[in-house]
Each structure stands twice: as C-alpha cells, then as structure tokens.
Scaffold this motif. Structure first.
Motif: not given
Ligand code: SAM
Ligand code: SF4
Length: 484
Positions: A438, A458, A462
């Motif tokens: 990642d 993603q 958040t």
C-alpha cells in the motif's frame, strides 16, 4: 473572446489558501476554465503573502521567470493577487513588468472584469480603500457571496486545493482583517480592520461544506479568539460559535486558528474540555519570551501571562497540544532576550513551532521606528538554535505516543514518503503473498501531529485507528490496526 484558462498558484497561510478557493469560485461563476497545468493556461494568477521579505522575493523570482514566455505569448495574462498586491499597488510593475493585473484580498470578486480588461490589453488594479469598516462592506459582501457558493476544496479539476489533496478538510473564515497592530506585522495594513462575519453566515457555510463531504472544519481569523458578533438578540463569542458548529451532523473535527494570547479566556479554554468535536490543539503564538521584546512588539502580554494562559488551558484539558510562532532577531533582541525565549520554549513544551527571522516590513511601526540591528548571521544562528530546541522537545513529546493507539484523520497519500520505520505486522498479515505494498498515507492526530502509515488510498478523507510504532520530532510512524 474564448473563456480564459486560468491557473492559480498560492503562497502563504491558510487565509491565502482560502482566498485561492474564492478566486476559483468567482472565476468558475464567470465561466472561466480552471486548469491544473500552468503551461495550459492563458491567465496565471498568484495569490501572495507579504509577511516577510523572503516570501515576497520568492514570488518576484517565480514571476520574473515568466518573462521569456510572455515574450513568446504576448496575450498571456499575469495577475498578482493578495497581500503583496495591496502592499505594492501599481508600483509593483516597476519590479515585475510582466504583471498585468493587481488585485487586493478584499477585491477578488472583481477578478473576472480585471482579467477581461487585461486580455483586451488594459493593465488595471483593484486595491482596498485605505481603512475603515464601512469601506470594506461592499467587498466583504461580494466575498461572502463567493464563499457560500464555493465547492469543497479540491473537489473539481484545477481547483487550488486539488494539488494539496486535503480531502475532507475545509477552512471557513470567521473574521477578516486585524486590529492588533503588532509592531512588526503588515497584516493590518494589507487586510484592513477586524470584521466578524455573522454567525448565521458561518453556520450556513459549514452546513453546506459538511453536506458536500467535509469532515474537518477549521475556523479562520488572524486573532480568531477575539470573535465577537451580535445576532438574533444575543452576543456571540468564539466559544458560542464553536458550540453551535459542533452540533452539526457529519462533523468529525473542529479547530480554530490563530488565537491571540491576550484574548485567551477561560470560557474558550472550557470548550476544549466540554465540546468533544473541538480538537485538543491550540495555535497560540508567543513570538518571544522576553518582556522587553514583547513590549516593543506591542503584543499586549508578558511572558508570565502567556504561560498562565497555557496553564489555564491545560488545567481544563491536559492533552491540549499548544503550538507557537517565534520571531528571532527582532530589533534590540539581546542574547539575554533570546535566552528568555528559549526558557519559555522549555517551560511551555510546544507540540510544534514556526520560527522566523525578523524581516522589516515597510509601513509597520517596527520598520519605521526601530533599527534592524541584529546582524543576519546572528538571526540565522538564533533561528537554528531555537528550531533545534523546539525539535528536541517535540521529539521528546512525540516519543510518549509510541505504543499508543491514535485516531488519525487521513489527509492524503504522502507527497514525500518517509523511510518506512519498524515492521508493519498488519501489512504482513493482510497481504502475505502480495509484493505490492500500500502507499504511505499521511494524516493528523486530533492534536494535529502528523502520522504516516501504510494503507489503501480509499482511507483518504476518513478516520482510522493506528498504533504508533516509532517517532521523530515532526512525525509519528504508525501501523494500521487489523480490523476485527
Ligand atoms: N495572526 C497570526 C498571529 O498573530 O499569530 C499570524 C500572523 S502572520 C501571517 C504569521 C507569523 O508570521 C506571525 O505569527 C509571526 O511569527 C510571523 N511574522 C509576522 N510578521 C513578521 C515579520 N515582519 N518578520 C518575521 N516574521 C513575521
Ligand atoms: Fe499580525 Fe499581530 Fe494581527 Fe497576527 S495579531 S496578524 S501578528 S498584527
């Protein structure tokens, strides 16, 4: 004439970042096309900062480099916006002849007309009036109008936030201008007197930004804790405003910058304890730890009073991270004065601090009345020493986070990934066969410390829990906690 293709470059503080968003909105409404690549643009706009000479020189140097392109493309329009525009006015063209239009921070709503005139070959400027609240009423109304319409930063192609990619973050102006007249500072001269926006306008704007996906809101003002308004038959201070904003659905984090020590009240400090959405982060610039220097700076508090305010906040909420700004080499700053600043830094244990070498700004009280008598080499030495001291302390404070779980608001994929620290057990467990890792993500703790960790893109925008496995003076290194 075809609609202009406009590229915006932004220098300076969050207020300038927000100005750039307003420029984008004003232009979008006028059917201009915003482009991310300056080479594809026929109008290049620069939102600038005039707080230090160094910042100005960087702008002049970058604008100066456009001269060959302007010779090749005589229809290219170059615009100087923001604080430097107000400070220099039309005279700026003597130093940078490529500049076609000059537009002050309060006059950004006039940009479409200025651009149209510049494209027709007429060089023009729109400058703010000398001073006075009434003078700003019309231009503030135009800015408010653009502000309530602007989309969330970074949400459309070529918008100024895009390159920065701070998804889910939005700045909202609570106050414009400044009345503090710190003796070194040009801001009151270029941004005008303090004007507080009505609470209803601020709340409406926050509601709209949250509706568009913002999760983190930062209220802005040069001394935002002086916020004072009257509306709906009551008086509002910053604490009232924060409490109201915090009630809005969808909000994860609420912050405010910058606070002035002389306006730091117990009522505001209580908000850190009582309002969960308000992050435990206080930007409270001290500027110096020397009484004599603080007095010459016209800051309006003593070093002891500064420390009392910090103690008051921490008594109510011990985990508040306090960050500061310092100016070294202010006129008359002796070694003893500088040592007093170092003592204050040791006592306050800041979570971070910006350190600036004093730069005399034309028109300010310090530049007019006090000799810039600390040699540049000495300013540099003090700058480096103070930065080293700040980093020693932030390094110690950051080490206390190792082994803890922190909630990170993920801002972006790291623009310059740090060397990976420690092992990443979650990665190994989650992807045993995979050779593709990642990317490194970068985010903030509630106390505004930078955290990097590996994770899927993603997660940007958040909040996630991560375990801190290592630390440096400016960064925490973490690993994702396996979802259960
Ligand atoms: N209103 C905020 C405040 O009072 O802290 C920020 C104002 S200014 C844009 C940001 C920082 O620039 C100041 O806190 C100060 O440390 C620094 N600064 C302002 N004028 C300066 C000058 N003439 N020379 C060096 N640093 C300066
Ligand atoms: Fe400048 Fe002082 Fe106003 Fe901050 S509070 S903008 S340093 S005059």
């Amino acid at each position: 004439m075809t609609p202009p293709r406009v590229h915006i470059t932004t220098y300076g503080c969050q207020m300038n970042q927000l100005d750039a968003e307003l420029v984008a909105e004003v232009l979008r409404a006028s059917s201009a096309q915003l482009v991310a690549d300056p080479k594809a643009a026929d109008v290049l706009l620069f939102v600038t900062c005039s707080v230090r000479e160094h910042a100005e020189n960087r702008v002049f140097s970058n604008i100066g480099k456009l001269a060959p392109r302007k010779r090749r493309e005589p229809h290219l329009v170059v615009g100087l916006l923001g604080c430097m525009a107000q400070e220099h006015g039309p005279a700026v063209r003597r130093r940078a002849p490529v500049i076609d239009l000059v537009c002050a921070p309060g006059r950004l709503a006039e940009l479409p007309a200025l651009i149209a005139e510049a494209r027709a070959g007429r060089k023009r400027e729109a400058l703010d009036p000398p001073r006075g609240h009434a003078d700003f009423a019309a231009s503030d109304a135009a800015l408010d109008d653009a502000e309530v319409r602007r989309p969330l930063c970074g949400s459309s192609p070529g918008s100024p936030g895009r390159g920065r990619g701070k998804t889910g973050q939005a700045y909202v102006v609570a106050m414009r201008g400044c009345d503090n007249f710190c003796s070194y500072c040009v801001v009151p001269l270029v941004r005008g007197p303090e004007r507080c926006r009505p609470p209803s306008l601020i709340l409406e704007e926050v509601r709209r930004l949250l509706g568009q996906g913002a999760r983190r809101i930062t209220l802005l003002g040069q001394a935002v804790n002086k916020y004072a308004a009257e509306e709906g038959g009551r008086r509002w201070d910053l604490a009232d405003l924060l409490e109201k904003v915090a009630e809005m659905p969808g909000l994860a984090r609420l912050s405010f910058i910058t606070s002035h020590p002389k306006a730091m009240t117990e009522r505001l400090a209580q908000v850190f304890r009582d309002v969960p959405a308000v992050t435990p982060y206080l930007h409270l610039p001290a500027q110096s730890g020397s009484e004599a220097v603080l007095e010459r700076m016209n800051r309006g508090y003593t070093a002891e009073e500064y420390m009392d305010r910090v103690a008051m906040v921490r008594a109510l909420r011990p985990d508040v991270a306090v960050a500061s700004d310092f100016i070294v080499g202010f006129p008359g700053e002796s070694e003893t004065d500088f040592e007093a600043t170092c003592r204050l830094v040791r006592r306050a244990r800041f979570s971070g601090a910006f350190v600036f070498k004093y730069s005399p700004r034309p028109g300010t009280a310090a530049a007019e009345r006090l000799a810039d008598d600390v040699p540049d080499a000495e300013k540099r030495r003090r700058n480096n020493r103070l930065l080293a001291l700040v980093e020693e302390i932030t390094g110690e404070e950051n080490r206390k986070f190792v082994g803890r779980t922190v909630r990170v608001f993920v801002e972006e994929i790291s623009p310059r990934p740090h060397a990976r620290k420690g092992s990443d057990p979650f990665f190994a467990a989650a992807n045993p066969q995979s050779a593709i890792r990642d990317p490194q993500l970068r985010g903030r703790t509630p106390c505004n410390r930078i955290v990097v960790f590996d994770g899927p893109p993603q997660l940007v925008g958040t909040e996630v829990d991560v375990a801190v496995i290592d630390s440096g003076p400016l960064t925490l290194f973490a690993t994702r906690i396996a979802p259960t």
